[in-house]
Scaffold this motif. Structure first.
Motif, PDB file in Angstrom:
ATOM      1  N   TYR A 142      -4.374  14.715  -1.397  1.00  0.00           N
ATOM      2  CA  TYR A 142      -5.481  14.455  -0.484  1.00  0.00           C
ATOM      3  C   TYR A 142      -5.513  12.971  -0.124  1.00  0.00           C
ATOM      4  CZ  TYR A 142      -7.367  19.037  -1.804  1.00  0.00           C
ATOM      5  OH  TYR A 142      -7.546  20.382  -2.030  1.00  0.00           O
ATOM      6  N   ILE A 143      -5.553  12.695   1.166  1.00  0.00           N
ATOM      7  CA  ILE A 143      -5.790  11.341   1.658  1.00  0.00           C
ATOM      8  C   ILE A 143      -7.171  11.364   2.309  1.00  0.00           C
ATOM      9  CG2 ILE A 143      -5.010   9.483   3.148  1.00  0.00           C
ATOM     10  CD1 ILE A 143      -3.001  10.178   0.970  1.00  0.00           C
ATOM     11  N   LEU A 183       0.824  -1.200   0.000  1.00  0.00           N
ATOM     12  CA  LEU A 183       0.000   0.000   0.000  1.00  0.00           C
ATOM     13  C   LEU A 183       0.863   1.257   0.000  1.00  0.00           C
ATOM     14  CD1 LEU A 183      -2.777   1.235   0.049  1.00  0.00           C
ATOM     15  CD2 LEU A 183      -2.876   0.880   2.521  1.00  0.00           C
ATOM     16  N   ILE A 184       1.938   1.257   0.774  1.00  0.00           N
ATOM     17  CA  ILE A 184       2.859   2.404   0.781  1.00  0.00           C
ATOM     18  C   ILE A 184       3.375   2.670  -0.631  1.00  0.00           C
ATOM     19  CG2 ILE A 184       5.114   3.233   1.578  1.00  0.00           C
ATOM     20  CD1 ILE A 184       4.634   1.608   4.172  1.00  0.00           C
ATOM     21  N   ALA A 185       3.827   1.603  -1.276  1.00  0.00           N
ATOM     22  CA  ALA A 185       4.404   1.752  -2.617  1.00  0.00           C
ATOM     23  C   ALA A 185       3.363   2.211  -3.629  1.00  0.00           C
ATOM     24  CB  ALA A 185       5.022   0.427  -3.054  1.00  0.00           C
ATOM     25  N   GLU A 186       2.158   1.650  -3.566  1.00  0.00           N
ATOM     26  CA  GLU A 186       1.121   1.989  -4.542  1.00  0.00           C
ATOM     27  C   GLU A 186       0.653   3.435  -4.387  1.00  0.00           C
ATOM     28  OE1 GLU A 186      -0.359  -0.104  -7.231  1.00  0.00           O
ATOM     29  OE2 GLU A 186       1.714  -0.591  -6.751  1.00  0.00           O
ATOM     30  N   ILE A 187       0.514   3.905  -3.155  1.00  0.00           N
ATOM     31  CA  ILE A 187       0.115   5.296  -2.941  1.00  0.00           C
ATOM     32  C   ILE A 187       1.206   6.226  -3.466  1.00  0.00           C
ATOM     33  CG2 ILE A 187      -0.287   7.058  -1.174  1.00  0.00           C
ATOM     34  CD1 ILE A 187      -1.742   4.932   0.468  1.00  0.00           C
ATOM     35  N   ALA A 188       2.448   5.923  -3.147  1.00  0.00           N
ATOM     36  CA  ALA A 188       3.558   6.764  -3.603  1.00  0.00           C
ATOM     37  C   ALA A 188       3.623   6.811  -5.130  1.00  0.00           C
ATOM     38  CB  ALA A 188       4.873   6.240  -3.026  1.00  0.00           C
ATOM     39  N   LYS A 189       3.497   5.666  -5.777  1.00  0.00           N
ATOM     40  CA  LYS A 189       3.556   5.616  -7.247  1.00  0.00           C
ATOM     41  C   LYS A 189       2.386   6.369  -7.874  1.00  0.00           C
ATOM     42  CE  LYS A 189       5.919   1.117  -7.528  1.00  0.00           C
ATOM     43  NZ  LYS A 189       5.750  -0.312  -7.925  1.00  0.00           N
ATOM     44  N   ALA A 204       5.329  14.254  -0.968  1.00  0.00           N
ATOM     45  CA  ALA A 204       4.925  15.653  -0.833  1.00  0.00           C
ATOM     46  C   ALA A 204       6.128  16.541  -0.522  1.00  0.00           C
ATOM     47  CB  ALA A 204       3.867  15.784   0.264  1.00  0.00           C
ATOM     48  N   LEU A 205       6.970  16.108   0.405  1.00  0.00           N
ATOM     49  CA  LEU A 205       8.156  16.893   0.759  1.00  0.00           C
ATOM     50  C   LEU A 205       9.085  17.033  -0.439  1.00  0.00           C
ATOM     51  CD1 LEU A 205       8.943  15.403   4.307  1.00  0.00           C
ATOM     52  CD2 LEU A 205       7.849  17.588   3.781  1.00  0.00           C
ATOM     53  N   ALA A 206       9.212  15.979  -1.232  1.00  0.00           N
ATOM     54  CA  ALA A 206      10.103  16.007  -2.392  1.00  0.00           C
ATOM     55  C   ALA A 206       9.577  16.910  -3.499  1.00  0.00           C
ATOM     56  CB  ALA A 206      10.295  14.588  -2.927  1.00  0.00           C
ATOM     57  N   SER A 207       8.240  17.021  -3.606  1.00  0.00           N
ATOM     58  CA  SER A 207       7.646  17.796  -4.705  1.00  0.00           C
ATOM     59  C   SER A 207       7.176  19.184  -4.270  1.00  0.00           C
ATOM     60  CB  SER A 207       6.461  17.025  -5.296  1.00  0.00           C
ATOM     61  OG  SER A 207       5.464  16.788  -4.312  1.00  0.00           O
ATOM     62  N   GLY A 208       7.418  19.546  -3.002  1.00  0.00           N
ATOM     63  CA  GLY A 208       7.028  20.869  -2.521  1.00  0.00           C
ATOM     64  C   GLY A 208       5.543  21.029  -2.310  1.00  0.00           C
ATOM     65  N   ARG A 209       4.856  19.913  -2.070  1.00  0.00           N
ATOM     66  CA  ARG A 209       3.416  19.969  -1.830  1.00  0.00           C
ATOM     67  C   ARG A 209       3.101  19.677  -0.374  1.00  0.00           C
ATOM     68  NH1 ARG A 209       3.400  17.561  -7.225  1.00  0.00           N
ATOM     69  NH2 ARG A 209       2.237  18.939  -8.643  1.00  0.00           N
ATOM     70  N   LYS A 210       1.822  19.807  -0.031  1.00  0.00           N
ATOM     71  CA  LYS A 210       1.344  19.480   1.302  1.00  0.00           C
ATOM     72  C   LYS A 210       0.459  18.246   1.227  1.00  0.00           C
ATOM     73  CE  LYS A 210       1.293  24.314   2.905  1.00  0.00           C
ATOM     74  NZ  LYS A 210       2.104  24.270   4.132  1.00  0.00           N
ATOM     75  N   VAL A 211       0.205  17.648   2.384  1.00  0.00           N
ATOM     76  CA  VAL A 211      -0.691  16.498   2.480  1.00  0.00           C
ATOM     77  C   VAL A 211      -1.900  16.903   3.313  1.00  0.00           C
ATOM     78  CG1 VAL A 211      -0.994  14.133   3.311  1.00  0.00           C
ATOM     79  CG2 VAL A 211       1.181  14.823   2.281  1.00  0.00           C
ATOM     80  N   SER A 219      -3.269   3.884   8.222  1.00  0.00           N
ATOM     81  CA  SER A 219      -2.817   5.237   8.540  1.00  0.00           C
ATOM     82  C   SER A 219      -1.303   5.368   8.392  1.00  0.00           C
ATOM     83  CB  SER A 219      -3.273   5.643   9.943  1.00  0.00           C
ATOM     84  OG  SER A 219      -2.821   4.726  10.911  1.00  0.00           O
ATOM     85  N   LEU A 220      -0.548   4.395   8.879  1.00  0.00           N
ATOM     86  CA  LEU A 220       0.905   4.442   8.705  1.00  0.00           C
ATOM     87  C   LEU A 220       1.266   4.332   7.228  1.00  0.00           C
ATOM     88  CD1 LEU A 220       3.743   4.531   9.865  1.00  0.00           C
ATOM     89  CD2 LEU A 220       3.640   2.050  10.186  1.00  0.00           C
ATOM     90  N   ALA A 221       0.522   3.494   6.489  1.00  0.00           N
ATOM     91  CA  ALA A 221       0.810   3.300   5.072  1.00  0.00           C
ATOM     92  C   ALA A 221       0.615   4.588   4.279  1.00  0.00           C
ATOM     93  CB  ALA A 221      -0.069   2.181   4.509  1.00  0.00           C
ATOM     94  N   TYR A 222      -0.489   5.290   4.501  1.00  0.00           N
ATOM     95  CA  TYR A 222      -0.683   6.495   3.692  1.00  0.00           C
ATOM     96  C   TYR A 222       0.211   7.638   4.144  1.00  0.00           C
ATOM     97  CZ  TYR A 222      -4.558   7.814   7.017  1.00  0.00           C
ATOM     98  OH  TYR A 222      -5.340   8.118   8.108  1.00  0.00           O
ATOM     99  N   CYS A 223       0.594   7.658   5.412  1.00  0.00           N
ATOM    100  CA  CYS A 223       1.565   8.667   5.845  1.00  0.00           C
ATOM    101  C   CYS A 223       2.903   8.471   5.136  1.00  0.00           C
ATOM    102  CB  CYS A 223       1.765   8.596   7.355  1.00  0.00           C
ATOM    103  SG  CYS A 223       0.390   9.263   8.325  1.00  0.00           S
ATOM    104  N   LEU A 224       3.363   7.225   5.096  1.00  0.00           N
ATOM    105  CA  LEU A 224       4.654   6.948   4.462  1.00  0.00           C
ATOM    106  C   LEU A 224       4.559   6.939   2.941  1.00  0.00           C
ATOM    107  CD1 LEU A 224       6.141   4.206   6.826  1.00  0.00           C
ATOM    108  CD2 LEU A 224       6.564   6.668   6.788  1.00  0.00           C
ATOM    109  N   GLY A 225       3.364   6.719   2.390  1.00  0.00           N
ATOM    110  CA  GLY A 225       3.205   6.777   0.943  1.00  0.00           C
ATOM    111  C   GLY A 225       3.105   8.194   0.424  1.00  0.00           C
ATOM    112  N   ALA A 226       2.562   9.116   1.251  1.00  0.00           N
ATOM    113  CA  ALA A 226       2.287  10.472   0.773  1.00  0.00           C
ATOM    114  C   ALA A 226       3.293  11.518   1.244  1.00  0.00           C
ATOM    115  CB  ALA A 226       0.880  10.886   1.209  1.00  0.00           C
TER     116      ALA A 226
END
Length: 695
Positions: free
Chosen positions: A247-248, A33-39, A74-81, A63-70
């Protein structure tokens, strides 16, 4: 594309958290789930439409999965979650547990906070005025009250005012030092019209202080309603711009209903006419203070619009009074079939829309003139405060009235769902009024316009998004398609359902519609409670729950805790305390106990579901939706009721196993699971429990 740097950061974060948590279990579902959200958010699957819908079973670690996926992306692309939830419990879990854990052990540097709607904060200006602390005298104090205030209410506001200035209260409704009735909080809550940072009293108010702090957050936690409030304004008005955020949406099965409720509009006719008189007086008072011909002319023109508005509302009342048979039913309600109004109401609605729109423009211009006068120093800020608050309250109400008549006058589109429209006769304080309401039936197109087409990326997650083994029902509800680039993923729970839980279907002689069903429950439930320490019995009817509880208490002396006989938190605390003391405890609850109730381990080992959770289409919106499907040649029961019941049954059964070591039995006392054609589909939608079926 997901950069190597972001991948490395995500792996380091996951390993850091895994090492920090004792007995941490590395789950393949969570890693996936972490990988799929990030991709998805990085655009690896579809650059134009970065949307993912995920059904993740209980225990997956969403909750841990989407935090680590997003967050790393977000930090790398200058966006917020932006993490949107439906319940306070999940918000508290994120703010107090999950995000602090990620922040501390992931190696990532980010800030987070809980963003609340403007109405959750007190407006200090209103509080001072209504409490009589603003130095305006009794006239200034009375201007904002809809009627003469009770002395106890004024005293309470004085105590709140003092508590804030002594630093004992931060101005939020969730932390008030003593309970504040809803009607009173509505009087002092901040609103967008009367809240203006040009005025000194508003620059350091609770709301603006919270918004200034929010600008520094990388991760925002909000509820679904605040998310929709921002999106309805076009996005970026309350929260950051949609294209700058991932958005999560957790607990995403609530999103369709929340969106529909948020988009509805209603008003009482007679009380609105009375309010128009107050609005007219406020406008003339404001014009006198502004001392300009333009303001005077605007207030006179506004009076004409208000007279037209009052006349139109009076005619709506006359129509209702002249047709008493419309309300000759237990609900005192008339719903217009297929949303079609009689010609007389179409004309009235069109005229009312025009009058509202014109009046709103003129009142907005008067408010703008007031703020310009403050800016130019022509009116002192302290003098403007009561006028700003007063006009702001009127603007908010007039906006709601405008929305109502815009929706009531809208033509029924040929190839899409009509609006639900209805009028209720309401009675209070020995007088009656007519409550006019309208609501959309389907909201998918709204979410497409407001969110899907604007967001940088979206992940929707819940344990119950699929119905009858498919995402089709949910996809239609929220306006997504199978071929629009959206990804759909169903992840199983890591729980060993076969070993840990039994689904028991005892043979019962009658179905829930039978008059003897209640007697069957009274006879059967005690046997199912024998030798069980921790039980939860779920009903679909308050009346039936209370009747069964009364009978079993009287004849069986059972220690039953019944929903509604105390606060939910108190009942759960007492249930747990009984179990901790080694005593027997039995909870009786309805639909609100079927979701979000967490009784892990020995706090629940025996779950009894009295009947399948089919919703009776009693609300006008549900009735209108069923009517629309039938007009299209569909079957409302199979298209709406069965999928909805399937999801609710999964949620109800999900109360039993909350972690991997939980165990117990689920009993369903509804023979339709076996006797009806749709029963097998409902059974197949459940996790693979060990089954014991007596039929």
């Amino acid at each position: 594309m997901l950069s190597d740097k972001t991948k490395k950061l995500t792996r380091q974060a996951y390993n850091g958290i895994a090492e920090a948590i004792p007995n941490f279990v590395r789950r393949k579902e969570q890693n996936y789930l972490i990988a799929e959200i990030a991709k998805t958010l990085a655009g690896e699957y579809c650059k134009e439409r970065r949307i993912m819908v995920v059904q993740a079973g209980t225990g997956t670690g969403k909750s841990l999965a989407y935090c680590l996926g997003a967050i790393p992306q977000a930090l790398a692309s200058g966006r917020k979650v932006c993490i949107a939830t439906a319940t306070v419990a999940l918000q508290e879990q994120l703010v107090n547990k999950d995000l602090p854990l990620v922040q501390k052990h992931s190696g990532m540097n980010f800030r987070f906070g809980l963003a609340k709607g403007r109405q959750r904060y007190a407006c200090l200006s209103k509080l001072e005025l209504l409490a009589g602390e603003a130095g305006e005298g009794e006239a200034g104090q009375q201007a904002l009250w809809e009627s003469k205030p009770a002395s106890a209410d004024v005293a309470l506001l004085k105590r709140l005012h003092q508590a804030y200035h002594e630093g004992k209260w931060n101005g939020e409704v969730d932390s008030v030092p003593e309970p504040v009735p809803d009607y009173l909080w509505q009087q002092i809550g901040s609103d967008k019209h009367s809240c203006n940072k040009q005025l000194a009293a508003h620059r350091d108010c609770p709301f603006h202080r919270s918004r200034d702090e929010m600008d520094s957050w990388d991760v925002l936690i909000v509820n679904h309603s605040l998310l929709l409030a921002d999106l309805e304004l076009g996005g970026g008005k309350i929260l950051p711009d949609p294209d700058s955020m991932y958005y999560i949406v957790d607990e995403a099965h609530h999103l369709p209903q929340v969106t529909r409720d948020f988009s509805a509009a209603s008003a009482n006719m007679k009380s609105t006419v009375e309010w128009l008189g107050k609005l007219e007086k406020s406008a003339h008072k404001l014009a006198r203070e502004l001392r300009s011909d333009k303001a005077t002319n605007l207030s006179m023109e506004l009076t004409e619009d208000l007279e037209a508005l009052g006349d139109g509302l009076g005619q709506v009342v006359s129509f209702c009074e002249a047709n008493p048979t419309l309300f000759d039913n237990p609900e005192l309600r008339h719903r217009f079939e297929n949303g079609a109004l009689p010609e007389v109401l179409v004309t009235l609605a069109t005229n009312l829309k025009t009058a509202c729109g014109q009046g709103l423009k003129k009142l907005t211009k008067l408010q703008t003139m007031l703020m310009e006068s403050v800016k130019e120093g022509e009116i002192k800020g302290w003098q403007a405060e009561p006028m700003v608050a007063e006009v702001g309250m009127h603007l908010q109400r007039l906006e709601g009235l405008t929305q109502l008549w815009q929706m009531m006058s809208r033509e029924i589109p040929e190839n899409s769902a009509p609006l639900a429209r209805w009028i209720e006769k309401v009675e209070f304080q020995q007088r009656h009024d007519f409550h006019v309401s309208t609501s959309p039936i389907e909201i998918g197109f709204m979410l497409e316009e407001m969110l899907w087409s604007k967001a940088a990326g979206v992940a929707l997650l819940s344990a119950t998004l699929m119905a009858l083994g498919s995402f089709d029902h949910y996809r239609h509800q929220v306006g997504l398609r199978n071929d629009d680039g959206t990804r759909y993923t169903a992840l199983p729970s890591p729980f060993d359902y076969q070993q840990n839980a039994t689904l028991f279907l005892p043979k019962v002689a009658v179905e829930p519609q039978d008059d003897r069903f209640g007697d069957m429950l009274v006879k059967t439930i005690p046997d199912l409670l024998e030798e069980e320490t921790a039980s939860l019995v779920l009903f679909t009817s308050y009346r039936q729950m209370e009747a069964v509880a009364d009978t079993l208490r009287m004849h069986k002396k059972l220690p039953i805790l019944v929903q509604g006989e105390g606060a939910r938190s108190e009942l759960i605390a007492e249930h747990k305390a009984r179990i901790d003391r080694g005593e027997v405890s039995i909870l009786f609850g309805t639909s609100s106990f079927s979701e979000g109730l967490d009784l892990p381990g020995d706090y629940l080992t025996n779950l009894i579901i009295t009947r399948l959770p089919f919703a009776v289409p009693t609300s006008p919106v549900e009735q209108a939706h069923a009517e629309y499907i039938k007009s299209k040649g569909g079957n409302p029961f199979l298209q709406l009721a069965v999928p909805d019941a399937a999801k609710k049954l999964v949620q109800s059964c999900g109360r039993l196993l909350r972690n991997e070591t939980d165990y117990g039995r689920i009993t369903v006392l509804d023979r339709r699971l076996v006797t009806k054609r749709y029963g097998s589909a409902l059974l197949d939608s459940l996790p693979p429990y060990r089954r014991h079926i007596e039929y």
